[in-house]
Design an enzyme around this catalytic site. Structure first.
Site, PDB file in Angstrom:
ATOM      1  N   TYR A 174      45.604  34.670  33.774  1.00 55.53           N
ATOM      2  CA  TYR A 174      46.630  33.690  34.143  1.00 55.53           C
ATOM      3  C   TYR A 174      47.823  34.395  34.753  1.00 55.53           C
ATOM      4  CZ  TYR A 174      44.349  29.947  31.452  1.00 55.53           C
ATOM      5  OH  TYR A 174      43.489  29.000  30.989  1.00 55.53           O
ATOM      6  N   LYS A 207      37.817  33.490  33.320  1.00 57.22           N
ATOM      7  CA  LYS A 207      38.333  32.132  33.313  1.00 57.22           C
ATOM      8  C   LYS A 207      39.640  32.091  34.078  1.00 57.22           C
ATOM      9  CE  LYS A 207      40.340  28.333  31.609  1.00 57.22           C
ATOM     10  NZ  LYS A 207      41.736  27.983  31.436  1.00 57.22           N
TER      11      LYS A 207
END
Lengths: 309, 309, 309, 309, 309
Positions: A174, A207
């Site tokens: 992220y 992810k």
């Protein structure tokens, strides 16, 4: 255990340097639930309790305060895995032992601290993952943040240990802080960069968030223009991210992003699937609805990936 | 394995305090590929994914998104070694086991972080290098940066472990920050100083950038003038850097620097070779071209060193 | 090894709590070279490569770029020991194994960094000293600097390990920063204080700079005045420093300071010897001259101490 | 390093659970010397000094007292590897670093002790193998002996460590004692059993003696008769041993047995090669002859395997 | 993964002190293959290579020399697990990763040794089981033998480590020696005693031989007579053994014993199933037949347990 499909066999072949223990756990993740054998995955992650506190996470669907509810949701929806912090995993790991592959989220951030914006606390260990019967550890890193190098060093240590002990490593990547603008956190160049760095760190599963049609880093703009990287549709952008992960030779899953309407979400996921993603991680959109609605939504998402396989 | 040449024998004699394991791995680096036995090396390094992100690294030649392509490029070009971060090394270490000496790049920087300018994250270990069949670890240090002492201490630890376990140590020494001006990062005094400190740290192979005809530190100007160190031609400056590395008794390789035209690059490398360098590390100039062009370029570079041997 | 002299026996008796391994290494330092058995030492230290870079260190006498030259210089001059960082020690430790006692300089500073003024990087370990056949580790501390407590803790750790493994510990104690004025770095009270703290840290051999006839700390002035500590001549000041080192029961050696004319240097050293110092550490004044001149100088210095013994 | 051949690729595929480090070392063993790439190996082992003392080992060819002679013999004959105890390996590991793959024989027996008949002493470690630049450890076990279980446990420990650190494991499996008759030590059933147990222990390369046309264990006779295992020719017996090693999916090499005439030995090895063996380990027959004769013999043996490839 | 059945849930509830990792692995063993969810298991064990050598193990069905054949047999027959020593597990662990639960047999005996009758060698570790992706370790102990206490201590250590790391422990309990007559090794009192001691050691799964209708220990005869333990039929005797394992609250599986005719074997197993056993371990009777026959036999055995569930 089901017989191995050609698709699963191909995916496992990408992880050539891992030992059979890691491959067996990747196999478990890929052969569980309704998407078993397709090479696609839908995962239920619940770490919002750390991120946003209990009420913001669960008040809209109070059943979800109970971790058993979350286990059941993942199992009944026929998902591939359930990911959560150690406390939540512990509350259910015995009751549902073996029924759903578990990803132990080993670090977490919270929204009470005003400092440490760009860091997470390591809250569990590889040995915890083993004693709790997990298939993988999950680790979040924040490319761009001031703590990024430290997070990389933590990940390198934990990943080395997990691999030696036969566990897979899932990396949430992220981007935030540093040279990245707030809006740019999901810009195409940034997401691709973040996904690529997870691959370079040796992540087995990556992810990231679905990328937007913008380029954030000035230094990257010329490249994207010159190479005419297609980025109009979400599917095109997903394709670019997959390419950034060793030419599509890593499992990459995408979050559903902010909570939104069911149709909008399914449409978005259809684009993600069309772009070649291996799957979706659907948290709030799933556990913040009443169970029936959640199962209905997850069923539609699973169907999207089944069609794409 | 080829018979040892007088040149390789001489080079190994410089590493008098290393154990036979380190020497055997230096031997492998020196006796692989088209330059085997000449004492010259051309190495393919690919850590731009961390440094600049995937698109800026690979969009101009999308085949290079796949780490297998990079392994094949190094092997087919007859190079001495391939250097990359752990994730990329893993994606090929089994398929190409033993076919090309591997240097595991154990630390890396990235360009998303605005802080940490002068540091890198340690992303892999000596044990990783052993399990992946590498000949050496590669470590970048930033002389001048605020984090330099910390990087030196990390290097001292990893180098000690690598040497005890029979692995060679390659040090990328890239000055920046502190008393060094931006332009001065490749000034002759600075590059020589950076190379010298790598030698003092016990590096087996030293990698620096080709130096410019300028002196950056005021404190050094008088010395260079008084000693009349020749620095007009690149070859002369390379000679000075080699001298700064224990009177030429360390393997020193030079980067090709920024991507540039083929002829310009080959000319520059001819000067580097003329100055007595042991070789070149050619990254972007190699993997950002289509394979045929890259092989053609690498062939010319190899030829330059073959002629210089 | 020669038969032990009464002087060496006396010196070793000061180190009553050290194990026989440390004593055997002190014995080696005291019984090597032209001053063997006299209790006096002349040591060649070469860590200017880190401190000032290669050209400023070696351009005036380019033979010194090659570490073998430095080994030979120390051996041919009949000195007691050669001290250098790990890379330089490695380049010669096998060729000259056992021919000259070695002091592995385990930390170093450099002049590229603008921060970290008061710190050094640990670049080698006690285990490195053992595998390279060294008699001692050498450690620099900066009393007064912001990093001093950290340096003390590093020294305590390394000294403990060195002693347990039978190696002697040499401490370079160079005051700077804190309450010390720039000029005061070599004030009598400061040098005595710095030497005393090295003794308090457990140093076996202490290295300081020759003190000037000034008192830097206001808090100390009254004491020095009241006690009428003689400080007019350098010999008197050296006597005070020796006294500060457990009433003369530690080996203390002094640097020659900045490069200067031969006669001036020999005069200064005569004063130092007269004051009761155990010896001198002569670096730049030795290796920056042509070899014949250096040997001539070192011969005169050795003679000074031979006469003083 | 040569390009990988289909045969080497096939062989490496058998070692599916090993990490890339082990595979790279197996690759080195399979791509060195005159048989490089054929999947065949000829290895020079010299541990007779432990077994029979120096004179019985070397008096017939006194040059062989010097370990450098043995290194040179293996290199000049173009063999795949040289195997010896730690002392012999050390005397040459630096001089010939990298020129020939080394197998560090980590345990050894001797013929002075009257007890311990069925045991060996562990005389070196995996870390020794790493610091000496070896590709593999070599371990002898004595199936049947009273110490066999202890030897298995030592092997299990060392093999686990070797594999984790990227080294291959070679097992000499020499049955003796227990239910085995003296003559039966090379009976077909016994040799096949011994080879099979090495495979079950996880050995990467298995070394046994050529089997005779007899069945030693009463319990096995019925089986061999019923299954009509062909055993008339040596080639047939070798085939059976290969089959006993995971259906031919392990590298198996055979000793030449007692010293004998050149033609007799080459004939025997032709039969061994015809039976599908991966190669021969030729010790006394090689190093106990004058060098010219030894090279001539080894050349003929290598040719036998080259023809069989 | 299938939904948990009431039977599996009940079985897992017996293991109340195990961590979720152990339970997840027991779940895997209980939910794989044709008997998934029934609480019954059929396991293929192949360690006869150690026990009887390769020919006696595999000559009657030479396909079984190849470990891949054994993996495929277990998978195609829909069994619950495959158990074998480290070498055999390694040859297939990557190819069949995740397709069949693996039990790493960590100790083994052989029939060459005349001594050590009552002991086994530890040939693999818990860490090996993790890196190879196994669900459990398998350990044989010999109650009655002179080495029994030593074996118990080995088991206690390995079981502790296995449980902490989430692996199940399977104990083969084979009485012999001591006060046990040769015929009495399968006497009812002895088998029940052996099974009970495995339970007392903390075994998760217990493997014993089907007991005969005799009481071997004089000390036990009075008890059995007084309590009128039914023992006429095999089913009755199995019931008694189950009772001895914590009143049926441990998974107990029985061997088929010596190779015999298909019908005789199926009859015996029907009795075993009728007595409440959790399953059978069928080795030689399965892998020593041609594959079609083996699959036919295993199918009948599986059916027996399916009917009994």
């Amino acid at each position: 255990m089901t017989t191995i499909t050609p698709k699963v066999k191909e995916i496992l072949s990408w992880y050539e340097s891992e030992n059979p223990g890691v491959k067996a756990n990747l196999f478990r993740l890929l052969t569980t639930g309704k998407l078993a054998g397709t090479g696609k995955l839908v995962i239920l992650p619940v770490d919002q309790g750390f991120e946003h506190g209990p009420a913001r996470s669960f008040a809209s669907n109070p059943d979800a305060y109970d971790p058993h509810y979350l286990y059941k949701l993942a199992i009944e929806a026929g998902l591939n895995a359930y990911a959560a912090p150690i406390g939540s995993i512990e509350q259910g790991a015995e009751t549902f032992a073996g029924q759903i592959p578990l990803i132990l989220k080993v670090n977490s951030a919270n929204s009470l601290t005003s400092g440490n914006i760009g860091d997470q606390a390591v809250t569990a260990s590889v040995d915890d993952a083993l004693r709790l019967g997990c298939c993988a550890i999950g680790f979040t890193m924040y490319p761009g943040s001031d703590s990024f190098y430290g997070m990389q060093e933590e990940l390198a240590e934990m990943s080395k240990e997990a691999k030696a002990k036969g566990l897979a490593t899932v990396v949430w990547s992220y981007p935030r802080g540093g040279k990245i603008s707030k809006e740019g956190e999901t810009a195409l160049d940034i997401v691709a960069y973040a996904a690529h760095m997870a691959a370079l760190m040796g992540a087995n599963i990556i992810k990231v968030k679905p990328p937007k049609a913008m380029i954030d880093l000035d230094a990257a703009k010329a490249t994207y223009e010159k190479a005419r990287v297609p980025m109009e549709t979400l599917a095109q952008r997903i394709e670019h991210v997959m390419q950034a992960c060793f030419a599509g030779k890593r499992i990459v899953v995408f979050s559903g992003g902010e909570a939104k309407g069911t149709d909008a979400l399914v449409d978005e996921i259809s684009q993600i699937a069309k772009g070649g993603a291996n799957g979706s991680i659907v948290g709030r959109n799933a556990f913040q609805r009443p169970k029936a609605e959640a199962l209905e939504l997850l069923s539609r998402i699973v169907q999207v990936y089944a069609n794409a396989a």
